[in-house]
Design a protein around this motif. Structure first.
Motif, short mmCIF file in Angstrom:
data_model
loop_
_atom_site.label_atom_id
_atom_site.label_comp_id
_atom_site.label_asym_id
_atom_site.label_seq_id
_atom_site.Cartn_x
_atom_site.Cartn_y
_atom_site.Cartn_z
N GLY A 80 -0.37 19.11 -36.48
CA GLY A 80 -0.70 20.15 -35.51
C GLY A 80 -1.98 20.91 -35.83
O GLY A 80 -2.71 21.33 -34.94
N LYS A 81 -2.28 21.06 -37.11
CA LYS A 81 -3.48 21.80 -37.52
C LYS A 81 -4.75 20.95 -37.38
O LYS A 81 -5.85 21.47 -37.30
CB LYS A 81 -3.37 22.23 -38.99
N GLN A 82 -4.59 19.63 -37.36
CA GLN A 82 -5.75 18.74 -37.37
C GLN A 82 -6.22 18.29 -35.98
O GLN A 82 -7.35 17.87 -35.81
CB GLN A 82 -5.44 17.50 -38.22
N VAL A 83 -5.32 18.35 -35.00
CA VAL A 83 -5.70 17.90 -33.65
C VAL A 83 -5.25 18.93 -32.61
O VAL A 83 -4.29 19.65 -32.83
CB VAL A 83 -5.07 16.53 -33.30
N ARG A 84 -5.97 18.96 -31.50
CA ARG A 84 -5.61 19.90 -30.42
C ARG A 84 -4.38 19.44 -29.67
O ARG A 84 -3.52 20.22 -29.32
CB ARG A 84 -6.78 20.08 -29.45
N ILE A 85 -4.35 18.15 -29.35
CA ILE A 85 -3.16 17.62 -28.67
C ILE A 85 -2.54 16.51 -29.52
O ILE A 85 -3.26 15.76 -30.17
CB ILE A 85 -3.47 17.08 -27.25
N ILE A 86 -1.24 16.45 -29.51
CA ILE A 86 -0.54 15.39 -30.23
C ILE A 86 -0.52 14.17 -29.30
O ILE A 86 -0.12 14.28 -28.15
CB ILE A 86 0.91 15.82 -30.58
N PRO A 87 -0.99 13.02 -29.80
CA PRO A 87 -1.04 11.84 -28.93
C PRO A 87 0.35 11.41 -28.44
O PRO A 87 1.35 11.62 -29.14
CB PRO A 87 -1.63 10.75 -29.83
N GLU A 88 0.37 10.83 -27.26
CA GLU A 88 1.59 10.19 -26.77
C GLU A 88 1.78 8.96 -27.65
O GLU A 88 0.82 8.26 -27.97
CB GLU A 88 1.39 9.77 -25.32
N LEU A 89 3.02 8.69 -28.06
CA LEU A 89 3.29 7.59 -28.97
C LEU A 89 3.86 6.40 -28.22
O LEU A 89 4.84 6.53 -27.49
CB LEU A 89 4.28 8.03 -30.05
N ASN A 90 3.23 5.25 -28.39
CA ASN A 90 3.75 4.00 -27.82
C ASN A 90 4.00 3.04 -28.97
O ASN A 90 3.10 2.79 -29.78
CB ASN A 90 2.76 3.39 -26.83
N PHE A 91 5.22 2.51 -29.05
CA PHE A 91 5.60 1.62 -30.14
C PHE A 91 5.65 0.17 -29.66
O PHE A 91 6.15 -0.11 -28.58
CB PHE A 91 6.97 2.02 -30.70
N TYR A 92 5.14 -0.73 -30.48
CA TYR A 92 5.13 -2.16 -30.16
C TYR A 92 5.62 -2.94 -31.37
O TYR A 92 5.37 -2.55 -32.51
CB TYR A 92 3.71 -2.63 -29.81
N LEU A 93 6.31 -4.04 -31.11
CA LEU A 93 6.76 -4.91 -32.17
C LEU A 93 5.62 -5.85 -32.56
O LEU A 93 5.04 -6.51 -31.70
CB LEU A 93 7.98 -5.71 -31.70
N ASP A 94 5.30 -5.88 -33.84
CA ASP A 94 4.23 -6.76 -34.34
C ASP A 94 4.88 -7.99 -34.94
O ASP A 94 5.61 -7.90 -35.92
CB ASP A 94 3.42 -6.02 -35.41
N THR A 95 4.64 -9.15 -34.33
CA THR A 95 5.25 -10.39 -34.82
C THR A 95 4.22 -11.31 -35.47
O THR A 95 4.47 -12.50 -35.64
CB THR A 95 5.93 -11.15 -33.66
N THR A 96 3.10 -10.76 -35.89
CA THR A 96 2.03 -11.55 -36.48
C THR A 96 2.52 -12.36 -37.68
O THR A 96 2.19 -13.54 -37.81
CB THR A 96 0.86 -10.64 -36.93
N LEU A 97 3.31 -11.74 -38.55
CA LEU A 97 3.79 -12.45 -39.74
C LEU A 97 4.69 -13.62 -39.36
O LEU A 97 4.65 -14.66 -40.00
CB LEU A 97 4.52 -11.50 -40.69
N ASP A 98 5.49 -13.46 -38.31
CA ASP A 98 6.32 -14.56 -37.82
C ASP A 98 5.44 -15.72 -37.38
O ASP A 98 5.72 -16.88 -37.67
CB ASP A 98 7.15 -14.13 -36.60
N ASP A 99 4.35 -15.38 -36.66
CA ASP A 99 3.45 -16.42 -36.17
C ASP A 99 2.81 -17.17 -37.34
O ASP A 99 2.71 -18.40 -37.32
CB ASP A 99 2.36 -15.80 -35.27
N VAL A 100 2.39 -16.44 -38.35
CA VAL A 100 1.77 -17.05 -39.54
C VAL A 100 2.76 -17.98 -40.22
O VAL A 100 2.44 -19.11 -40.58
CB VAL A 100 1.26 -15.96 -40.52
N GLU A 101 4.00 -17.48 -40.37
CA GLU A 101 5.05 -18.27 -41.01
C GLU A 101 5.30 -19.56 -40.24
O GLU A 101 5.44 -20.63 -40.81
CB GLU A 101 6.34 -17.43 -41.03
N GLN A 102 5.35 -19.44 -38.91
CA GLN A 102 5.59 -20.61 -38.05
C GLN A 102 4.46 -21.62 -38.21
O GLN A 102 4.71 -22.81 -38.35
CB GLN A 102 5.71 -20.16 -36.59
N ILE A 103 3.23 -21.15 -38.22
CA ILE A 103 2.07 -22.04 -38.36
C ILE A 103 2.12 -22.74 -39.71
O ILE A 103 1.89 -23.96 -39.81
CB ILE A 103 0.75 -21.25 -38.18
N GLU A 104 2.45 -21.98 -40.77
CA GLU A 104 2.53 -22.58 -42.11
C GLU A 104 3.60 -23.68 -42.15
O GLU A 104 3.40 -24.74 -42.74
CB GLU A 104 2.82 -21.51 -43.17
N ARG A 105 4.76 -23.41 -41.52
CA ARG A 105 5.83 -24.42 -41.47
C ARG A 105 5.35 -25.67 -40.74
O ARG A 105 5.58 -26.79 -41.19
CB ARG A 105 7.07 -23.85 -40.78
#
Length: 120
Positions: free
Chosen positions: A84-109
């Protein structure tokens, strides 16, 4: 379009605070799972933060993402208290699932010939 230093700083604060929060929540929970914040992107006007999460093991992903989305308002409130002290407005939060590691694992397999890729 390059991110400004301000965007990077706000993104870093959000990433660190959520990493700490999710670590505490996992420790308090009876289940063994890991939620890590793989990346945070903040819009140029600092109004929206896109938070990318890696969740392991995979079978907890739907449940945990659902819970995070239900608690979005309280997470934003938490961020308000933290930054609160560092910014005037608190950003709206949007959450996303990151599956990058799954993709890497799949490619390696696939490259090892363990997948079902007909070309290899």
């Amino acid at each position: 379009m390059n991110e400004s230093n301000r965007q990077k700083k706000v993104a870093q604060i959000i990433q660190e605070d959520f990493a700490e929060l999710f670590r505490k929540q996992a420790a308090e929970s009876k289940q063994t799972f890991l939620v890590s914040v793989s990346d945070v992107k903040v819009t140029a006007d600092l109004s929206i933060a896109k938070i990318y999460l890696s969740i392991f093991p995979a079978e907890y992903r739907k449940t945990i993402m659902k819970e995070i989305l239900v608690n979005k308002a309280s997470y934003r409130n938490y961020m308000g208290q933290k930054m609160g002290k560092q910014v005037r407005i608190i950003p709206e939060l949007n959450f996303y699932l990151d599956t990058t590691l799954d993709d890497v694992e799949q490619i390696e397999r696939e490259l090892k010939g363990e997948g079902d890729n007909p070309i290899l």
